[in-house]
Design an enzyme around this catalytic site. Structure first.
Site, PDB file in Angstrom:
ATOM      1  N   GLU A   1      -3.290  -8.986   4.634  1.00 29.51           N
ATOM      2  CA  GLU A   1      -3.301  -8.056   5.762  1.00 29.51           C
ATOM      3  C   GLU A   1      -4.131  -6.870   5.300  1.00 29.51           C
ATOM      4  OE1 GLU A   1      -3.229  -5.260   7.892  1.00 29.51           O
ATOM      5  OE2 GLU A   1      -1.121  -4.813   7.502  1.00 29.51           O
TER       6      GLU A   1
ATOM      7  N   PRO B   1       0.814  -1.218   0.000  1.00 22.92           N
ATOM      8  CA  PRO B   1       0.000   0.000   0.000  1.00 22.92           C
ATOM      9  C   PRO B   1       0.849   1.270   0.000  1.00 22.92           C
ATOM     10  CG  PRO B   1       0.235  -0.778   2.224  1.00 22.92           C
ATOM     11  CD  PRO B   1       1.033  -1.725   1.363  1.00 22.92           C
ATOM     12  N   TRP B   2       0.140   2.400   0.066  1.00 16.15           N
ATOM     13  CA  TRP B   2       0.812   3.692  -0.044  1.00 16.15           C
ATOM     14  C   TRP B   2       1.096   4.358   1.301  1.00 16.15           C
ATOM     15  CZ3 TRP B   2      -2.715   6.588   2.424  1.00 16.15           C
ATOM     16  CH2 TRP B   2      -4.078   6.342   2.215  1.00 16.15           C
TER      17      TRP B   2
ATOM     18  N   CYS C   1      -3.329   1.181   9.497  1.00 12.45           N
ATOM     19  CA  CYS C   1      -4.417   0.227   9.743  1.00 12.45           C
ATOM     20  C   CYS C   1      -4.556  -0.119  11.220  1.00 12.45           C
ATOM     21  CB  CYS C   1      -4.208  -1.037   8.908  1.00 12.45           C
ATOM     22  SG  CYS C   1      -2.604  -1.803   9.111  1.00 12.45           S
TER      23      CYS C   1
ATOM     24  N   LYS D   1       4.515  -5.444  -6.527  1.00 13.63           N
ATOM     25  CA  LYS D   1       3.854  -4.297  -7.146  1.00 13.63           C
ATOM     26  C   LYS D   1       3.530  -3.288  -6.054  1.00 13.63           C
ATOM     27  CE  LYS D   1      -0.234  -2.923  -8.026  1.00 13.63           C
ATOM     28  NZ  LYS D   1      -0.055  -1.441  -7.930  1.00 13.63           N
ATOM     29  N   PRO D   2       4.258  -2.171  -6.020  1.00 17.90           N
ATOM     30  CA  PRO D   2       3.944  -1.131  -5.041  1.00 17.90           C
ATOM     31  C   PRO D   2       2.709  -0.350  -5.467  1.00 17.90           C
ATOM     32  CG  PRO D   2       5.781  -0.438  -6.426  1.00 17.90           C
ATOM     33  CD  PRO D   2       5.435  -1.841  -6.843  1.00 17.90           C
TER      34      PRO D   2
ATOM     35  N   GLU E   1     -13.379   2.152   8.156  1.00 17.85           N
ATOM     36  CA  GLU E   1     -12.024   2.629   8.438  1.00 17.85           C
ATOM     37  C   GLU E   1     -11.838   3.987   7.764  1.00 17.85           C
ATOM     38  OE1 GLU E   1      -7.508   0.850   8.288  1.00 17.85           O
ATOM     39  OE2 GLU E   1      -8.867   0.379   6.630  1.00 17.85           O
TER      40      GLU E   1
ATOM     41  N   SER F   1      -6.785  -2.738   1.223  1.00 14.51           N
ATOM     42  CA  SER F   1      -8.146  -2.581   1.721  1.00 14.51           C
ATOM     43  C   SER F   1      -8.873  -3.926   1.749  1.00 14.51           C
ATOM     44  CB  SER F   1      -8.920  -1.608   0.830  1.00 14.51           C
ATOM     45  OG  SER F   1      -9.135  -2.179  -0.455  1.00 14.51           O
TER      46      SER F   1
END
Length: 477
Positions: free
Chosen positions: A253, A155-156, A287, A180-181, A383, A232
């Site tokens: 996750e 994730p970012w 998170c 893959k970012p 969230e 997500s």
């Protein structure tokens, strides 16, 4: 990664070489602190994904039979390289995220390096059942072997940290990787791959940049045997469905929505001080962020007043601002998401402090506290992933547990009390993968990080995380 005075061109890292997308397509990278473009990255398609997966598949034949000592040595050298290139890594991370540079260097990078060194040691300490004769005349042995090519999607919010959390255990176990970012924050992951290439055979670690379609191509590739994702809930559900078609192993996750139970006997000053810092760290884009604070009704008003006062004094700022408590949100889309939740609050909810974006360039938002919310409100069930904290009251311990657990996610929680027995009851009753007592958000390399229910399954970090990247073979002699 080619640098100019103002613009950075990020490239894929495939089979030990840096490459643009085969199609020539690119994505624009935007600095969240200014809202202006600062670089570009490849928009990789199926041809790029195939090249990376084939390179990883070919490299697996050699990397999977290296000794644990050899893998340990490589990971230790990569850790040293990250320390030596701290400033370059910080520049790459800050350009994509806008987070305070000093906090990245002081808090995140040392933890990232520690993860690499932890898994370097763990590579030489894989557990196994004792060889024994479980039936007469036959000796059974268990082997733990690498899975194969691992597709990893990160994730970012913590681009480099999440990349290392995925890459380190996979490589330590003898797997090869195609990472893959996030499409908005690829720069530090590509720089990591470049630094690691000096210590790994070509094809062992590959990075392909791109969007959701790039990720879909990666998950579907026949060479991939394990898919690991931090993202997500919706992304995890889609990836799980896609991976099922080829029976790929999954490590998910996903989102969190952490409840915080503050009991009437808690050290109020300590709770306010710690939680106000931890809730807004990284602009709440975490998170495990302490976003849902549940306070015993006897101290609710006192806690709310103190917490809101502390939050009002936390100012977001530019990456090089030494007084910045946190930076901007990741993108205009994320800023709009947070504002949308606040603009549609029900009438019974009250914004106690904050509640607005800053009137300046970039995607900055005030530290915000919302009180009077109900358990079914969207801002409680969903969230937020921004600098927003809700505060609710509870009447007794059982109601506190019920409210804490009454959301779909189950990643992390904390309980604040001086009562040891109450803390132990909470550790059993809270339906999450992590429970902290009188603290929140701390991770260590030796302990697992993962959730339950809609927060996914599988663990990052720890020996448990390493074992997720192995498969068991029974050999009988």
């Amino acid at each position: 990664m080619a640098d100019t005075d103002r613009f950075t061109t990020v490239l894929n890292h495939i089979d030990g070489k840096e490459r643009p997308a085969a199609s020539g397509a690119t994505l624009r990278l935007v600095d969240p602190a200014t809202g202006l473009p600062h670089g570009s990255a490849p928009l990789s398609g199926p041809a790029d994904v195939d090249a990376a997966c084939r390179a990883a598949e070919e490299a697996f034949a050699g990397w999977s039979v290296t000794t644990p000592q050899q893998r340990q040595a490589a990971l230790l050298r990569i850790a040293d390289a990250l320390e030596a290139q701290a400033d370059a890594l910080a520049s790459a991370e800050v350009a994509d995220t806008g987070k305070p540079r000093a906090l990245f260097l002081a808090d995140e990078l040392p933890a990232i390096v520690d993860v690499l060194r932890y898994f370097a040691g763990s590579a030489r300490n894989l557990p196994g059942a004792a060889a024994a004769e479980y039936t007469p005349g036959r000796t059974s042995v268990l082997r733990r072997e690498p899975v194969g090519v691992c597709a990893q999607i990160t994730p970012w919010n913590y681009p480099l940290m999440m990349a290392v959390w995925k890459i380190a255990p996979a490589l330590a176990a003898g797997n090869t990787v195609v990472l893959k970012p996030s499409d908005t924050t690829p720069s530090s992951a590509v720089l990591l791959a470049r630094l690691a290439a000096e210590h790994l055979p070509p094809g062992v670690l590959n990075v392909v940049c791109g969007d959701r379609d790039t990720g879909r191509s990666l998950v579907a590739h026949p060479a991939v045997r394990l898919v690991a994702v931090t993202g997500s809930v919706r992304a995890g559900q889609q990836i799980a469905a896609a991976a099922a078609a080829d029976l790929k192993r999954l490590h998910l996750e996903l989102g969190g929505n952490a409840p915080v139970l503050v009991h009437q006997d808690a050290d109020l000053d300590d709770a306010v001080e710690q939680l106000s810092s931890l809730a807004y760290y990284n602009a709440g884009q975490d998170c495990t962020a302490a976003t849902r604070i549940l306070v015993h009704q006897r101290i609710h008003d006192q806690f709310l007043a103190a917490f809101a006062d502390r939050a009002a004094r936390l100012a977001p700022g530019d990456p090089d601002d030494p007084d910045a408590a946190f930076g901007p949100l990741n993108s205009v889309a994320q800023l709009s998401s947070v504002q949308g939740l606040l603009e549609t609050l029900p009438a019974h909810a009250e914004v106690v402090t904050g509640g607005a974006a800053l009137d300046r360039p970039g995607y900055f938002h005030q530290a915000t506290v919302v009180a009077g919310v109900g358990q079914r409100d969207e801002i409680v069930q969903r969230e937020v992933f921004g600098p927003v904290v809700t505060v609710q009251s509870f009447a007794d311990e059982s109601e506190g547990f019920r409210l804490a657990n009454a959301v779909p996610q189950g990643l992390a929680a904390s309980v604040w009390t001086r009562d040891h027995d109450r803390a132990m009851r909470a550790s059993r009753a809270l339906n999450t993968g992590i429970v902290w007592v009188n603290t929140h958000g701390t991770t260590v390399s030796e302990m697992p990080h993962g959730g339950v229910r809609h927060s996914g399954y599988g663990s990052d970090l720890s020996l448990t995380g390493l074992l997720d990247y192995t498969q068991v073979k029974h050999v009988m002699l």
